[in-house]
Design an enzyme around this catalytic site. Structure first.
Site, mmCIF file in Angstrom:
data_model
loop_
_atom_site.group_PDB
_atom_site.id
_atom_site.type_symbol
_atom_site.label_atom_id
_atom_site.label_comp_id
_atom_site.label_asym_id
_atom_site.label_seq_id
_atom_site.Cartn_x
_atom_site.Cartn_y
_atom_site.Cartn_z
ATOM 1 N N ASP A 101 54.807 30.426 18.078
ATOM 2 C CA ASP A 101 53.914 31.280 17.305
ATOM 3 C C ASP A 101 53.653 30.682 15.925
ATOM 4 O O ASP A 101 54.552 30.652 15.079
ATOM 5 C CB ASP A 101 54.536 32.668 17.158
ATOM 6 C CG ASP A 101 53.667 33.626 16.362
ATOM 7 O OD1 ASP A 101 52.448 33.399 16.315
ATOM 8 O OD2 ASP A 101 54.209 34.598 15.806
ATOM 9 N N ASP A 294 46.308 30.746 14.765
ATOM 10 C CA ASP A 294 47.505 31.474 15.186
ATOM 11 C C ASP A 294 47.687 31.412 16.701
ATOM 12 O O ASP A 294 46.986 32.101 17.442
ATOM 13 C CB ASP A 294 47.403 32.916 14.708
ATOM 14 C CG ASP A 294 48.577 33.776 15.135
ATOM 15 O OD1 ASP A 294 49.581 33.225 15.623
ATOM 16 O OD2 ASP A 294 48.496 35.008 14.975
#
Length: 509
Positions: A101, A294
Site C-alpha cells: 500500500d 496509491d
C-alpha cells in the site's frame, strides 16, 4: 454522439453493492457467487547505465547482494483483492502475506485470530519480538484497525537478502479492514513517515530497509491484473522491486513527475482527456485537496466535479447511450454475452502530469480494458463488468485501475514518481496503456496545487494545541473557583460585575 450497433450485444444491468471508498480491496459488486476467472520522446526520458542514475539502482546481476531479478513476480493478487508480498516475521519465522500500500505508512499485521484471515502473527511465539507498549489506531476511507506497536525481525524470501529489525503494529481489533476472501494478513505502508501513526517519529518499513540494507531510496511496482476478473479466484501477481528499477518489467521510456509533498505520493495533474477531448476544467479541480498515487486504492477516484465531467464525456463519446446511472455510481453491473467484448464501445482516458521540466507535461493513457473491468460470469453465456472509476469527496487518487497499466517508480531519493508502460499490460495480445510527450504547459497555470495544504499531521498538531489551550484555561478557572473566601473580593453596591463573574459567583452559592 454514437448509437448502439444494429446487432447489439446482450446488455443487462444488475444491482450490486457499491464499493466507492478507498477500498481495502473490498468486493464492490456482488451479484452471485463468484465463478472461476477465466514510445514517445522528450527531456523526461530517463534511462541511465547501472550505477549512474543519481541515486537510482538498475538491475543487479543474479546472485549479487541485491538481485532485482529475484524480486520479479514476488507479488500475488489482483486489483479486487489486493497485491500482496510474502514475508517471514519473528524468530522462528512466521509466514504471512502482506498487502502492498503506497497510500499509508504503517507496517501492521493481524496479531490475534480473526474470522477473515487464515493466519496471524503470534508475538508470544517470537523470541525477538519487543513490545513498545504504545497503542496505535489507523483509519482509512474504508476500514480501520487498532493495535500495539513493537519491533521484530523480518525477512523477505523474494526481496532484499538479509534480516532486518522493523517497527511492526500487531492488529488486535479491526472494522471492515480484513474482509472475507482476502489472502493477506497485514499491510505494508510504503508512504512517508509524515503519515505514520501515532506520530511521524515511528520509522517506516522502507526507511528502515534503506538504512539497514544500504539500498537506494527507491522502489518500483508492477501490478499485473489488467483485464482480469477483479473478484475471481485466480491470482495474477506482479513485482515489488526494492532499491531500484528492473528493466525487464517495462518497455519504452520512463517519464517522471515531481513529488509535490512528501506525505502521500502527491503529484500534480494538469488536465484530463476523454477520447482525446479536453475536459476544459480549471487544473486546480484535479488537485482539489490533493492528487496521489496509491496502490491501496482499487479504483481511479476523482473529485465529484471531475467525476461528473468524465462520466458525461464518456457517455457522449461512447457507442452505448442507454446505461443506467447505477453503472456509473458503482451500484450496478453491465453484462454482455461472452461472445461480445464491450471495450470497443468506450473511449480512451488520458491524465496529463507535469514533467520535471515544469514547462512541459506528459500523458498517461488507459484504454477501456482498464476501466471497464470484468467481474464474473453469470451462468454460461454472460460476462459482467463494473465501472473502474468512482467519485471522491476530496482527493484525486490514481489507484489500481490506472497503475495496472504501468510500471511505477517511486524515486524517493529524487522526489519524483516515474511511469513506464508495463510489459504485463496486455489484453488479448494488445497493449492497453500508453505514454506520450512532451507537451507544452503554456496554456496551463504555473501551479495547479493549492499553496496551503493542511496535512493530516498538521491537523493533529493544531488539534493538540487547541486542546492544550483549553486545558490551561479550564485549570485557571478551577483554581479561581476554589480560592478560599477570604482571598475573594468583597463586592459592594458600587462594584461593576460583568456577566461572566456573576455567573461564576452564583454557580458556587
Amino acid at each position: 454522439m454514437g448509437t448502439l450497433p444494429a446487432a447489439p450485444c446482450l446488455l443487462l444491468l444488475l444491482a450490486g453493492a457499491a464499493g466507492l471508498g478507498r477500498a481495502r480491496f473490498s468486493f464492490p459488486l456482488r451479484v452471485s457467487p463468484p465463478a472461476a476467472p477465466a514510445n514517445g520522446s522528450g527531456s523526461s526520458r530517463q534511462q541511465a547505465p547501472p550505477g549512474e542514475a543519481d541515486g537510482l539502482a538498475l538491475a543487479s546481476e543474479p546472485g549479487a547482494a541485491v538481485s532485482f531479478l529475484a524480486m520479479v513476480e514476488n507479488l500475488q493478487g489482483d486489483s479486487g483483492r489486493g497485491y500482496y508480498l510474502e514475508m517471514l516475521i519473528g524468530t522462528p519465522p512466521q509466514k504471512l502475506n502482506i498487502l502492498v500500500d503506497t497510500g499509508s505508512s504503517n507496517f501492521a499485521v493481524a496479531g490475534a485470530p480473526n474470522p477473515d484471515v487464515t493466519s496471524y502473527f503470534n508475538t508470544e511465539e517470537s523470541s525477538t519480538y519487543k513490545s513498545q507498549g504504545t497503542d496505535v489506531t489507523v483509519r482509512y476511507t474504508q476500514g480501520s484497525w487498532t493495535g500495539v506497536l513493537g519491533t521484530d525481525v523480518i525477512t523477505i524470501p523474494k526481496g532484499i537478502n538479509g534480516t532486518y529489525t522493523i517497527n511492526i503494529a500487531t492488529i488486535l481489533e479491526s472494522e471492515n479492514f480484513f474482509l472475507p476472501g482476502v489472502k493477506w494478513h497485514g499491510i505494508l505502508g510504503l508512504a512517508y513517515d509524515a503519515l505514520a501513526k501515532p506520530s511521524s517519529s515511528v520509522e517506516t518499513f522502507f526507511d528502515s530497509l534503506v538504512s539497514q540494507a544500504k539500498i537506494p531510496n527507491v522502489f518500483s511496482l508492477q501490478m499485473c491484473g489488467a483485464g482480469m476478473p477483479v473478484s475471481g479466484s485466480g491470482t495474477y501477481g506482479g513485482s515489488l522491486v526494492m532499491g531500484g528499477i528492473e528493466p525487464n518489467l517495462y518497455k519504452g521510456d520512463i517519464w517522471y513527475t515531481p513529488i509535490k509533498e512528501e506525505w502521500y505520493y502527491q503529484v500534480e495533474i494538469l488536465k484530463l482527456e476523454v477520447g482525446g477531448q479536453n475536459l476544459n476544467l480549471d487544473c486546480r479541480e484535479y488537485n482539489a485537496d490533493k492528487a496521489i498515487v496509491d496502490s491501496g486504492t482499487t479504483l481511479l477516484r476523482l473529485p465529484q466535479k471531475v467525476f461528473n465531467a468524465v462520466v458525461e464525456a464518456i457517455v457522449s463519446t461512447s457507442l452505448i447511450q442507454a446505461f443506467s446511472s447505477g453503472f456509473w455510481t458503482g451500484s450496478q453491473l453491465a453484462c454482455w454475452d461472452k461472445t461480445e467484448t464491450p471495450w470497443s464501445l468506450f473511449p480512451k482516458l488520458s491524465i496529463y502530469l507535469r514533467d520535471e521540466n515544469s514547462s512541459r507535461s506528459f500523458r498517461i493513457t488507459i484504454l477501456p480494458q482498464l476501466y471497464i473491468q470484468p467481474i464474473l460470469g453469470i451462468g454460461q453465456n454472460l460476462e459482467c463488468y463494473r465501472f473502474g472509476i468512482s467519485s471522491s469527496s476530496s482527493a484525486l487518487v490514481i489507484g489500481a485501475t490506472v497503475m495496472e497499466g504501468f510500471y511505477v517508480i517511486f524515486d524517493r531519493a529524487q522526489k519524483r514518481v516515474g511511469f513506464a508502460v508495463s510489459k504485463c499490460t496486455e489484453v488479448g495480445g494488445s497493449p492497453v496503456s500508453e505514454i506520450e510527450g512532451p507537451f507544452t504547459t503554456a496554456d496551463i497555470a504555473s501551479n495547479c496545487v493549492a499553496t496551503m495544504t493542511l496535512h493530516e499531521p498538521m491537523l493533529w498538531i493544531i488539534s493538540y494545541a487547541l486542546m492544550s489551550l483549553c486545558g490551561i484555561i479550564l485549570l485557571v478557572l478551577i483554581i479561581l473557583l476554589l480560592l478560599p473566601p477570604r482571598c475573594q473580593h468583597r463586592f459592594t453596591d458600587n462594584d461593576v460585575v460583568n456577566d461572566e463573574s456573576s455567573l461564576v459567583r452564583h454557580r458556587w452559592k
